[in-house]
Design an enzyme around this catalytic site. Structure first.
Site, PDB file in Angstrom:
ATOM      1  CG  HIS A   1      -0.232   0.272   2.509  1.00  0.00           C
ATOM      2  ND1 HIS A   1       0.483  -0.692   3.162  1.00  0.00           N
ATOM      3  CD2 HIS A   1      -0.110   1.389   3.252  1.00  0.00           C
ATOM      4  CE1 HIS A   1       1.005  -0.182   4.267  1.00  0.00           C
ATOM      5  NE2 HIS A   1       0.662   1.079   4.339  1.00  0.00           N
TER       6      HIS A   1
HETATM    7  C1  UD1 Z   1      -2.237   5.171   6.160  1.00  0.00           C
HETATM    8  C2  UD1 Z   1      -0.957   5.595   6.857  1.00  0.00           C
HETATM    9  C3  UD1 Z   1       0.098   4.499   6.711  1.00  0.00           C
HETATM   10  C4  UD1 Z   1      -0.445   3.163   7.171  1.00  0.00           C
HETATM   11  C5  UD1 Z   1      -1.707   2.861   6.391  1.00  0.00           C
HETATM   12  C6  UD1 Z   1      -2.331   1.544   6.745  1.00  0.00           C
HETATM   13  C7  UD1 Z   1      -0.457   8.011   6.804  1.00  0.00           C
HETATM   14  C8  UD1 Z   1       0.424   9.026   6.225  1.00  0.00           C
HETATM   15  N1  UD1 Z   1      -0.392   6.789   6.243  1.00  0.00           N
HETATM   16  O1  UD1 Z   1      -1.956   5.081   4.772  1.00  0.00           O
HETATM   17  O2  UD1 Z   1       1.207   4.840   7.512  1.00  0.00           O
HETATM   18  O3  UD1 Z   1       0.518   2.170   6.942  1.00  0.00           O
HETATM   19  O4  UD1 Z   1      -2.653   3.912   6.669  1.00  0.00           O
HETATM   20  O5  UD1 Z   1      -3.430   1.295   5.939  1.00  0.00           O
HETATM   21  O6  UD1 Z   1      -1.176   8.300   7.739  1.00  0.00           O
HETATM   22  N2  UD1 Z   1      -9.203   4.840   1.792  1.00  0.00           N
HETATM   23  C9  UD1 Z   1     -10.400   4.190   1.700  1.00  0.00           C
HETATM   24  N3  UD1 Z   1     -11.009   3.807   2.857  1.00  0.00           N
HETATM   25  C10 UD1 Z   1     -10.481   4.058   4.082  1.00  0.00           C
HETATM   26  C11 UD1 Z   1      -9.259   4.733   4.154  1.00  0.00           C
HETATM   27  C12 UD1 Z   1      -8.625   5.114   3.005  1.00  0.00           C
HETATM   28  O7  UD1 Z   1     -10.916   3.954   0.623  1.00  0.00           O
HETATM   29  O8  UD1 Z   1     -11.100   3.652   5.097  1.00  0.00           O
HETATM   30  C13 UD1 Z   1      -8.509   5.232   0.551  1.00  0.00           C
HETATM   31  C14 UD1 Z   1      -8.788   6.638   0.160  1.00  0.00           C
HETATM   32  O9  UD1 Z   1      -8.870   6.710  -1.224  1.00  0.00           O
HETATM   33  C15 UD1 Z   1      -7.540   7.375   0.611  1.00  0.00           C
HETATM   34  C16 UD1 Z   1      -6.462   6.311   0.445  1.00  0.00           C
HETATM   35  O10 UD1 Z   1      -7.117   5.074   0.743  1.00  0.00           O
HETATM   36  O11 UD1 Z   1      -7.278   8.529  -0.116  1.00  0.00           O
HETATM   37  C17 UD1 Z   1      -5.311   6.490   1.375  1.00  0.00           C
HETATM   38  O12 UD1 Z   1      -5.757   6.569   2.722  1.00  0.00           O
HETATM   39  P1  UD1 Z   1      -4.890   7.391   3.820  1.00  0.00           P
HETATM   40  O13 UD1 Z   1      -5.467   7.252   5.173  1.00  0.00           O
HETATM   41  O14 UD1 Z   1      -4.672   8.758   3.331  1.00  0.00           O
HETATM   42  O15 UD1 Z   1      -3.496   6.658   3.781  1.00  0.00           O
HETATM   43  P2  UD1 Z   1      -3.128   5.120   3.698  1.00  0.00           P
HETATM   44  O16 UD1 Z   1      -2.514   4.874   2.380  1.00  0.00           O
HETATM   45  O17 UD1 Z   1      -4.243   4.234   4.125  1.00  0.00           O
END
Ligand code: UD1
Length: 385
Positions: A213
């Protein structure tokens, strides 16, 4: 400093994203058992999908958060700013004695900044880890959080060294072990009951698990393509289960790489799994390939070979005293390491203090610290006598 004379030590505990939940769970349990701390649980809402969020609360028996900030997704600046904007009134209203943050996600740093600017001490659980790679958002979050925190709880010796090198005073640093491993050991028996292998029709030790991821792997098409070249080979030898993070799924959906993935008949893409199913799946795998931080630690305790698809790790103890190996994204290197991993003898080493008791140690230190700072002993002190 703000104190809560009538209610004992009041701590706002912050969680926001999936890897935070298994770290906050043992702390909430330890507070309950100890009785001297009055916890308030704040969920920032950084992760909101049922599979990334609610399942973990249910399975790990985490109390329903007292407050949910419901921030959702956004760019780093937007998400961090939104968490800060919504967290500040919560701190002002509840006037805690401390704010406790875990890990290294955007929620960790955002709430640290808010608390510090309101003169509320910050407690950081999982402090001191360093990849020395500032292109990782988590590294920036770790550096800022540790530089502001009052109490720093560390999982492995490298963390103590890193903090000392950055000039953090010794009396702020506490090597207590790993709360994520508290959860793993505490739920190991329950995870053993999972029927995920039957559901996915897998045979123990005859499949691999992959998770990806990190933006550096899944947002960069060239890097992602190199990793897929390795996976093409590996899935020709054994089934590969890939519980896919929403970011990875979204990227594949809009990239030509999606078609390559669809052609791998032995690569099983599934939705993100709950904690117990995922632990079961990992514990019986022949090998795990990942870019996650926490999985490097979990595989070490499960004695399952872990190939980390990154150039660095902030968790070197998993290499020195565990099952982890850094393999980057070079296809041949990944494939060679995979073959070596299959014939590796099972490791019985375990990093110091990864024994299921980290949360208890943390609560002890917090209680001593709060007394030393003049926060009154809690009204429930007698409960734990
Ligand atoms: C975040 C953490 C990362 C951790 C990871 C575990 C930061 C900078 N990164 O990354 O350290 O390893 O979580 O998963 O805080 N999304 C969904 N549903 C959700 C959450 C996210 O669809 O419930 C999608 C959205 O399109 C979003 C993307 O995933 O833009 C990224 O989510 P985000 O929380 O920004 O970062 P992660 O890549 O999940």
């Amino acid at each position: 400093m703000l104190t809560n004379k009538e209610n004992g030590v009041k701590i706002i505990n912050v969680c926001g994203a999936r890897p935070n939940f298994m770290k906050i769970a043992p702390l909430m349990r330890a507070y309950r058992a100890d009785g001297r701390i009055q916890p308030i649980l704040v969920h920032t809402g950084q992760h909101y999908d049922e599979k990334m969020n609610k399942w973990f609360f249910d399975e790990l028996d985490i109390p329903v958060p007292d407050i949910n900030l419901e921030v959702g997704s956004g760019s780093h600046a937007v998400q961090t700013a939104e968490i800060m904007t919504r967290f500040e009134p919560v701190v002002l209203q509840h006037k805690p004695d401390a704010v406790l943050v875990v890990g290294d996600v955007n929620s960790t740093v955002a709430c640290t900044l808010v608390a510090t600017k309101l003169n509320i001490p910050v407690i950081h659980v999982e402090a001191g880890l360093r990849s020395f790679d500032r292109t990782m958002p988590e590294e920036v979050n770790r550096l800022v959080t540790d530089c502001l925190a009052e109490l720093l709880f560390v999982t492995e010796p490298s963390g103590v060294e890193n903090l000392r090198c950055e000039g953090v005073a010794d009396d702020k640093i506490h090597f207590v072990g790993n709360v994520m491993i508290d959860t793993l050991l505490g739920f190991r028996d329950k995870a053993a009951e999972s029927t995920v292998l039957e559901t996915l029709r897998l045979e123990a030790k005859h499949y691999a698990v992959v998770t990806l991821h990190r933006p550096s792997n899944v947002d960069d098409e060239e890097t992602f393509a190199r990793i897929l070249t390795a996976l093409e080979q590996i899935q020709s030898q054994m089934p590969v289960v890939f519980p896919m993070h929403p970011r990875t799924r979204a990227n594949l959906g809009k990239s030509p790489l999606g078609a390559r993935v669809a052609e791998m008949s032995n690569l099983r893409i599934v939705d993100p799994l709950g904690y117990l199913d995922f632990m079961h799946l990992m514990s019986r795998a022949a090998c795990v390939l990942t870019d996650s931080g926490g999985i490097q630690e979990e595989t070490t305790i499960l004695s399952v070979p872990c190939l980390t698809l990154r150039e660095n790790t902030e968790r070197p103890v998993t290499i020195d005293e565990g099952t982890n190996q850094l393999v980057g994204s070079d296809p041949q290197k990944i494939i060679d390491a995979f073959h070596t991993a299959l014939s590796a003898t099972e490791s019985t080493k375990r990093p110091a203090l990864w024994d299921g008791k980290a949360a208890e140690r943390i609560v002890e230190v917090i209680n001593k610290w709060s007394v030393a700072r003049g926060v009154p002993a809690a009204k429930h002190a007698s409960v734990s006598q």
